[in-house]
Design a protein around this motif. Sequence first.
Motif, mmCIF file in Angstrom:
data_model
loop_
_atom_site.group_PDB
_atom_site.id
_atom_site.type_symbol
_atom_site.label_atom_id
_atom_site.label_comp_id
_atom_site.label_asym_id
_atom_site.label_seq_id
_atom_site.Cartn_x
_atom_site.Cartn_y
_atom_site.Cartn_z
ATOM 1 N N ALA A 1 29.171 -54.275 -47.853
ATOM 2 C CA ALA A 1 27.867 -53.614 -47.721
ATOM 3 C C ALA A 1 27.016 -54.279 -46.642
ATOM 4 C CB ALA A 1 27.130 -53.639 -49.060
ATOM 5 N N GLU A 2 27.124 -55.592 -46.526
ATOM 6 C CA GLU A 2 26.299 -56.328 -45.566
ATOM 7 C C GLU A 2 26.854 -56.252 -44.144
ATOM 8 O OE1 GLU A 2 26.120 -60.294 -47.037
ATOM 9 O OE2 GLU A 2 24.820 -59.791 -48.736
ATOM 10 N N LYS A 3 28.180 -56.397 -43.995
ATOM 11 C CA LYS A 3 28.774 -56.519 -42.664
ATOM 12 C C LYS A 3 29.579 -55.302 -42.228
ATOM 13 C CE LYS A 3 30.510 -60.305 -41.398
ATOM 14 N NZ LYS A 3 31.365 -61.493 -41.179
ATOM 15 N N GLY A 4 29.931 -54.460 -43.198
ATOM 16 C CA GLY A 4 30.829 -53.358 -42.909
ATOM 17 C C GLY A 4 32.242 -53.698 -43.334
ATOM 18 N N TYR A 5 32.991 -52.698 -43.738
ATOM 19 C CA TYR A 5 34.345 -52.919 -44.251
ATOM 20 C C TYR A 5 35.255 -53.491 -43.165
ATOM 21 C CZ TYR A 5 39.013 -51.853 -46.025
ATOM 22 O OH TYR A 5 40.332 -51.938 -46.412
ATOM 23 N N GLU A 6 35.276 -52.871 -42.002
ATOM 24 C CA GLU A 6 36.195 -53.291 -40.945
ATOM 25 C C GLU A 6 35.859 -54.686 -40.423
ATOM 26 O OE1 GLU A 6 38.823 -51.821 -40.300
ATOM 27 O OE2 GLU A 6 38.510 -49.820 -41.159
ATOM 28 N N ALA A 7 34.584 -55.041 -40.410
ATOM 29 C CA ALA A 7 34.168 -56.320 -39.836
ATOM 30 C C ALA A 7 34.359 -57.494 -40.789
ATOM 31 C CB ALA A 7 32.697 -56.250 -39.413
ATOM 32 N N THR A 8 34.593 -57.225 -42.053
ATOM 33 C CA THR A 8 34.762 -58.298 -43.043
ATOM 34 C C THR A 8 36.217 -58.730 -43.100
ATOM 35 O OG1 THR A 8 32.943 -57.409 -44.378
ATOM 36 C CG2 THR A 8 34.450 -58.937 -45.464
ATOM 37 N N THR A 9 36.475 -60.028 -43.042
ATOM 38 C CA THR A 9 37.839 -60.541 -43.065
ATOM 39 C C THR A 9 38.212 -61.051 -44.458
ATOM 40 O OG1 THR A 9 37.212 -62.815 -42.516
ATOM 41 C CG2 THR A 9 37.557 -61.280 -40.675
ATOM 42 N N VAL A 10 39.507 -61.176 -44.682
ATOM 43 C CA VAL A 10 39.998 -61.736 -45.931
ATOM 44 C C VAL A 10 39.498 -63.165 -46.111
ATOM 45 C CG1 VAL A 10 42.078 -62.548 -47.127
ATOM 46 C CG2 VAL A 10 42.031 -60.253 -46.115
ATOM 47 N N ASP A 11 39.477 -63.936 -45.024
ATOM 48 C CA ASP A 11 38.992 -65.320 -45.109
ATOM 49 C C ASP A 11 37.541 -65.362 -45.594
ATOM 50 O OD1 ASP A 11 41.377 -66.436 -44.319
ATOM 51 O OD2 ASP A 11 40.855 -66.438 -42.192
#
Length: 224
Positions: free
Chosen positions: A21-31
């Motif tokens: 929600a904060e960064k976007g799905y694609e921009a969020t990494t597993v790490d």
Amino acid sequence: MPDDTDRFRLQVVSEALRLFAEKGYEATTVDEIAEAAGISRRTFFRQFRAKEDVVFADHEILLEQAAAFLDAEHEDPWAAVCEAAMIVFERFSHWRDVASRRYAVVHEVPALRDREIVTGFRYERLFVDYLRARLPDEQDLTMVQFAAAVTATHNYLLRRMVRDGAATTSTELRSALAALRRDIDRRGGRDGAGDDMVVAVFPRGTAPRQVADLLQRRLELGGL
């Protein structure tokens, strides 16, 4: 209720959805998800195959719980399917914040919307397979229609709750599912729906209007 493993998975889900929600799905990494949840990358992949799986992890938990419930003995298979749907709905009511955040994320990502459709179908398939196993002499179309109707009714009321913020209650769903269950009896001729006669006994001297009012109230409540 969720066990320790399920609670752990839900914690990761909650942190992941917050990041999406904060960064976007694609921009969020597993790490980043692992760090927010306080776990290692290796631990993450022990529980989830990919980032996409985190979004629907609570569905996996509920599918397992619904299947376990249906594996038990039930006198009325039709009612058991309705009760399994109630279990799913009530769990989502407890996890309402998670469900609402997931809806917001899924709505923005086409691939996740496709995955959600498939996930919803898995509930329907679970119900159909259960009915086929328990009611081998029942018409297949009736079982497919019933499972589809139960799933659609559940999903409609759940979406009202998580998408629109409606004060949808489990009582509302239970009432709607009970109507579907009664329809099965009517279609199978098991509730006397084809009978032409109703017999009622009243004290001598009861006013005709009172008789009519009493009959109407009793019939509205489901019979005499």
